[in-house]
Design an enzyme around this catalytic site. Structure first.
Site, mmCIF file in Angstrom:
data_model
loop_
_atom_site.group_PDB
_atom_site.id
_atom_site.type_symbol
_atom_site.label_atom_id
_atom_site.label_comp_id
_atom_site.label_asym_id
_atom_site.label_seq_id
_atom_site.Cartn_x
_atom_site.Cartn_y
_atom_site.Cartn_z
ATOM 1 N N GLU B 60 0.813 -1.231 0.000
ATOM 2 C CA GLU B 60 0.000 0.000 0.000
ATOM 3 C C GLU B 60 0.843 1.276 0.000
ATOM 4 O OE1 GLU B 60 -0.878 -2.629 1.899
ATOM 5 O OE2 GLU B 60 -2.857 -3.160 1.101
ATOM 6 N N HIS B 129 -11.316 -3.784 9.567
ATOM 7 C CA HIS B 129 -11.865 -3.467 8.241
ATOM 8 C C HIS B 129 -13.108 -2.595 8.293
ATOM 9 C CE1 HIS B 129 -9.197 -6.667 6.874
ATOM 10 N NE2 HIS B 129 -9.423 -6.291 5.638
#
Lengths: 326, 328
Positions: B60, B129
Site C-alpha cells: 500500500e 476493516h
C-alpha cells in the site's frame, strides 16, 4: 594490472570539472559546518564530506535529464547536478532566495529544471517516488531513467523491498545507488542488516547488482555508466552499492563516538579528493599549481554563496500560507 | 439524467475521464483483471488496456508513493487502496510525502493524483476493516478530501478530483455502493470542491453530515417532519476544503445544530464543525451543538454490538428532539 588511463575514459575538461566539483562540494560542506556553529544554519545538517566520489562519479555518468532523487545528505548531489551553491546556501539559511524559498532547508533541496527530484528525510521515502518517475518516463517514452540514491540504513525499510519488487515486476528503468557509508546514525551495517552485503539483497527480486569502491570517483563513474545504460536499454532496475564513508558524524549533533579513531583515520587516508588529484597530476591533466587555483576558486564560490545567503531577505510572513495548494 | 448506483456512477466517472485525458492511469490491488474488490473499476482493463489500468502487488505505501512519483513525472494517477483501513500502511507516503512535497519544495511541483479508498462500517468486517478514518486525512494540510453521499455527487466529485491539480483523498462508503439515484449524463458534469450541498431545507434545526451519515440524516429528517420538526440537512461533500460558510449560514437560520459523524467521537470531525459553528454564529444558537458519533471503541464483529457503534437513524432523531426541546 595497470589502471586504464583517465584520458581513455573521459576528455580532460570533464575530468577537471569532476575534480573541481569534488573540491567545491568539500568546501561547501565544511563551510556549512562553520555556518552551523555560528548559528546561521539551524535545524538538522547532514554533511557529505568523504562521499564526494559517489555524487560526482554518478552524476557525470547519467544523462542530464535522468531523474535524480536522494535522501537528506544531498547538498552535493544538488550542486553537482547544477544547483547554484548560493541558492543552496540561502536555502540552508532559510532565506527567500533559497532553492525552495527557504521552505525545505538542508534536507529538502529540489529543482525540477535540473531533474533533481528532491531530498527526502524519511528514510526510504524516495524509493517508491523514484519508481513512479520511472513509470512516467516509460509511459511517456521519454528515455529517462530514475537514479535513486539512498544510504545503507534505508535497505531495512519496507519501501526498499516493495520498490525493488515493483520496479522489476513492471520492468521500470530505476538505477538504485546505495551509498553505504557503514553506519545508519550510530548503528553499523553489521548491527542492522542480517546480510551485510547490501548488493546481494537484490537476489530476491531478480535484480542484478554490483559493489563498487565509493571512494574512487572513476570506479563509481564506470559502474554507473554501465548500470545506467543497461537500465535504459533493458528497461529494468539495477543496483549499485558504493562503499564509502562520511568523515563527519551523522549530523552536526553527532560527535561520532561509535567509530574508532583508527577506523576514521583509515578511511581518511582513502580520501577521494587527493586520490583523484594524484591521478590527474600523474597523467598530466592538471598541474600542481592548477590544483591550488581550483581550491581557491571553490573557496571563493562558497564565500560568495555565504555572503549571498547572509544578505538575502527572509521570506515574507505571507509566504507561510503559499505553496500548500495549487 | 439516468438512474444508476453509486458504484456505477464512480465507474462512469473513471471511464469518462480516462477517455478524455490520456495521461490518466489507474492502479491498485486487483483493480484490473479482477475489476476491483467492489467492482468500481469494472470494464476499465478491457477498454483502456494494461498500460493504463494496472494491478499492483499488496504494497500500500508503495501504491501511493509510485503515484506520487508518476504525478511528479507528468501523469495523473488514480490509485485505489482496497479499503481505507489499508491507508494506515500508506500514511508515510500520504502524509510525509504526498501532502508535503509541494510545500517543502517551494511550490515547484504539483501532484495531480487521486487516492480512492472505500471505507466505513456496518458490514460486520470487525475491527481492522470497519474504520472511519476521514478525520485523519482532514487533519493534514496539503490534500483535498472528498466523501460523497449520492451517486450524482460520487460522479461529479470524482471527476473534479481527477481534474484537480492537488492530491485528493477520495473516500467512498462501502454501504452506499448499491444505493441508487439520478445522475447527470453530461460528461462535463462536475461537482465543485468546498461547496456543501443543502440536501433538504428546513427552519428548525440544521443537521450537518457527510457520506452515509447524510443518507441517515435525510431519513431522520423525514421521520421528524411527521412531528412537525423541519430539519435542514447540510451535506459537507468535501471535508477539505471545508465549506464553513454554508453550514454556519444554515445554523444562523435555524439556531440549532446536530453534527453526525461516523468516525470515533474523540477528536472527530464533529468537534471541528461544532467549533466552527460556535465561532461563526454563537449568538444565533438557541441550544448547544449536539454530536452524534461513532463510539470510541474498536469495531466489534457481532451484529448486535456493531450497531451500537455506528450512528443510527434513531440516534439522530433523538438528538434532534433533545436539541429542539432544550430551553436556555
Amino acid at each position: 594490472m595497470k589502471e586504464a588511463s583517465l584520458r581513455a575514459i573521459l576528455p580532460d575538461h570533464e575530468l577537471v570539472r569532476m575534480y573541481e566539483q569534488m573540491v567545491l562540494c568539500r568546501e561547501f560542506e565544511e563551510s556549512c559546518a562553520e555556518q552551523y556553529t555560528k548559528g546561521h544554519i539551524t535545524g538538522f545538517l547532514h554533511l557529505y564530506s568523504g562521499q564526494e566520489a559517489v555524487a560526482v562519479g554518478s552524476t557525470h555518468a547519467l544523462h542530464k535529464d535522468d531523474y535524480i532523487l536522494s535522501a537528506y545528505r544531498e547538498h552535493a548531489q544538488a550542486i553537482v547536478r547544477g544547483a547554484e551553491p548560493r541558492r543552496v546556501m540561502a536555502e540552508l539559511f532559510g532565506k527567500s532566495t533559497g532553492i525552495c524559498k527557504g521552505k525545505g532547508g538542508s534536507m529538502h533541496l529540489f529543482d525540477p529544471d535540473l531533474s533533481f527530484m528532491g531530498g527526502y528525510a524519511i528514510v526510504g521515502g524516495q524509493f517508491p517516488i523514484a519508481v513512479g518517475l520511472a513509470f512516467a518516463s516509460k509511459f511517456r517514452k521519454e528515455g529517462r531513467i530514475a537514479a535513486c540514491f539512498f544510504g545503507d540504513g534505508a535497505v531495512n525499510q519496507g519501501t526498499f523491498h516493495e520498490s525493488l519488487n515493483w520496479a522489476r515486476l513492471w520492468e521500470l528503468p530505476v538505477l538504485f545507488v546505495c551509498e553505504n557509508n557503514a553506519y545508519g546514525i550510530g548503528t553499523s551495517v553489521e548491527r542492522a542488516s542480517a546480510l551485510a552485503d547490501i548488493h546481494k539483497r537484490t537476489c530476491g527480486y531478480d535484480i542484478p547488482s554490483v559493489r563498487v569502491d565509493g571512494m574512487d570517483v572513476m570506479a563509481v563513474h564506470e559502474a554507473v555508466k554501465w548500470g545506467a545504460e543497461w537500465v535504459r536499454e533493458q528497461s529494468r532496475p539495477y543496483l549499485i552499492e558504493a562503499l564509502t564513508y562520511r568523515f563527519r558524524g551523522h549530523s552536526m549533533a553527532d560527535p561520532g563516538k561509535y567509530r574508532s579513531a583508527a577506523e576514521v583515520e583509515l578511511w581518511k587516508s582513502r580520501d577521494p579528493l587527493p586520490a583523484f588529484a594524484i591521478r590527474l597530476i600523474e597523467e598530466g591533466i592538471v598541474t600542481q599549481a592548477e590544483m591550488g587555483a581550483i581550491k581557491q576558486e571553490a573557496i571563493a564560490i562558497v564565500q560568495e554563496a555565504v555572503t549571498f545567503a547572509e544578505e538575502s531577505p527572509w521570506p515574507e510572513d505571507g509566504a507561510v500560507w503559499e505553496d500548500i495548494y495549487v | 439524467m439516468s438512474e444508476m448506483t453509486y458504484r456505477d456512477a464512480l465507474n462512469l466517472a473513471l471511464k469518462e475521464e480516462l477517455r478524455r485525458d490520456p495521461s490518466i492511469v489507474v492502479w491498485g490491488e486487483d483493480v484490473a483483471l479482477y475489476e476491483g474488490s467492489f467492482k468500481v473499476t469494472r470494464g476499465l482493463l478491457a477498454e483502456f488496456g494494461g498500460e493504463r489500468v494496472l494491478d499492483t502487488p499488496i504494497s500500500e505505501n508503495t501504491i501511493v508513493g509510485v503515484a506520487v512519483g508518476a504525478a511528479m513525472g507528468g501523469l495523473r494517477p488514480v490509485a485505489e487502496l482496497m479499503t481505507v483501513n489499508f491507508a494506515l500502511l500508506a500514511m508515510d507516503q500520504i502524509i510525509d510525502h504526498m501532502t508535503k512535497i509541494r510545500y517543502m519544495f517551494g511550490g515547484q511541483v504539483n501532484l495531480p493524483m487521486v487516492i480512492r479508498a472505500p471505507g466505513g462500517g456496518g458490514s460486520q468486517l470487525a475491527a481492522q476493516h470497519s474504520q472511519s478514518l476521514e478525520t485523519f486525512f482532514m487533519h493534514a494540510p496539503g490534500m483535498h478530501v472528498a466523501y460523497p453521499s449520492t451517486p450524482a455527487d460520487a460522479k461529479g466529485l470524482l471527476k473534479t478530483a481527477i481534474r484537480d491539480n492537488n492530491p485528493v483523498m477520495f473516500l467512498e462508503h462501502e454501504l452506499l455502493y448499491n444505493s441508487k439515484g439520478e445522475v447527470p449524463e453530461d460528461p462535463e458534469f462536475l461537482v465543485p470542491f468546498g461547496k456543501c450541498d443543502v440536501k433538504r431545507e428546513g427552519n428548525d434545526v440544521t443537521i450537518v453530515a457527510y457520506a452515509r451519515m447524510t443518507v441517515l440524516a435525510l431519513q431522520a429528517a423525514e421521520e421528524l417532519a411527521k412531528e412537525n420538526i423541519a430539519c435542514e440537512v447540510v451535506d459537507l461533500r468535501t471535508l477539505a476544503p471545508l465549506d464553513t460558510d454554508t453550514f454556519v449560514a444554515s445554523v444562523k437560520k435555524t439556531g440549532r445544530a446536530v453534527v453526525v459523524e461516523e468516525c470515533w467521537k474523540t477528536c472527530g470531525l464533529g468537534a471541528e464543525i461544532a467549533t466552527r459553528i460556535y465561532d461563526g454564529c454563537f449568538d444565533s444558537l438557541r441550544a448547544p451543538v449536539r454530536r452524534v458519533s461513532g463510539l470510541d471503541v474498536p469495531m466489534p464483529y457481532s451484529r448486535k454490538l456493531e450497531k451500537l457503534c455506528i450512528p443510527q437513524v434513531a440516534d439522530i432523531v433523538a438528538a434532534v428532539k433533545e436539541t429542539v426541546a432544550a430551553k436556555y
